[in-house]
Design a protein around this motif. Sequence first.
Motif, mmCIF file in Angstrom:
data_model
loop_
_atom_site.group_PDB
_atom_site.id
_atom_site.type_symbol
_atom_site.label_atom_id
_atom_site.label_comp_id
_atom_site.label_asym_id
_atom_site.label_seq_id
_atom_site.Cartn_x
_atom_site.Cartn_y
_atom_site.Cartn_z
ATOM 1 N N ALA A 26 0.816 -0.998 -0.095
ATOM 2 C CA ALA A 26 -0.214 0.134 -0.233
ATOM 3 C C ALA A 26 0.752 1.215 -0.069
ATOM 4 O O ALA A 26 0.599 2.007 -0.698
ATOM 5 N N VAL A 27 1.863 1.266 0.711
ATOM 6 C CA VAL A 27 2.858 2.534 0.794
ATOM 7 C C VAL A 27 3.450 2.634 -0.679
ATOM 8 O O VAL A 27 3.881 3.570 -1.090
ATOM 9 N N ALA A 28 3.819 1.374 -1.189
ATOM 10 C CA ALA A 28 4.498 1.593 -2.618
ATOM 11 C C ALA A 28 3.405 2.103 -3.752
ATOM 12 O O ALA A 28 3.828 3.001 -4.461
ATOM 13 N N ARG A 29 2.480 1.877 -3.574
ATOM 14 C CA ARG A 29 1.196 2.065 -4.511
ATOM 15 C C ARG A 29 0.948 3.627 -4.156
ATOM 16 O O ARG A 29 1.007 4.477 -5.150
ATOM 17 N N PHE A 30 0.999 4.188 -2.756
ATOM 18 C CA PHE A 30 0.855 5.651 -2.790
ATOM 19 C C PHE A 30 2.010 6.400 -3.177
ATOM 20 O O PHE A 30 1.839 7.426 -3.783
ATOM 21 N N VAL A 31 3.152 5.880 -3.098
ATOM 22 C CA VAL A 31 4.433 6.688 -3.367
ATOM 23 C C VAL A 31 4.120 6.593 -5.153
ATOM 24 O O VAL A 31 4.506 7.736 -5.610
#
Length: 124
Positions: free
Chosen positions: A15-20
């Motif tokens: 989810a963090v990778a998607r956000f970035v």
Amino acid sequence: MGELLLVCMCGGLGAVARFVLNTSIQRWWNRVFPLSTFVINITAAFFAGIAAAAYYYQTVGYFTYLLFVAGFLGGFSTFSTAINEMVSLAKGKRILMASGYFAVTVIIPFLMVVLGWWVGAMGH
């Protein structure tokens, strides 16, 4: 219980990778077509194909496959956002773009999984 927590942690990382990635793409892409979601989902499909081939050919074990696919890629990819964007495009009277986005959101990720399987099966 430990397995569940590890899947959750990997999902959080996804989810963090998607956000970035989403934020990075949206900074320079200011058109109507939802490119960031599309890029995220085709990337996830490609890596899911590689992971599936790696698991099939026993290059990785089930636990690694589970952490990566159910965890990381589960948190990274976002089909529900893609569907919501299609509906928003249609509600905004952009029916042709919504239809095209629907088509490429189904067809291209399918092809990316096939490509991922092919890449993951190299040497087997």
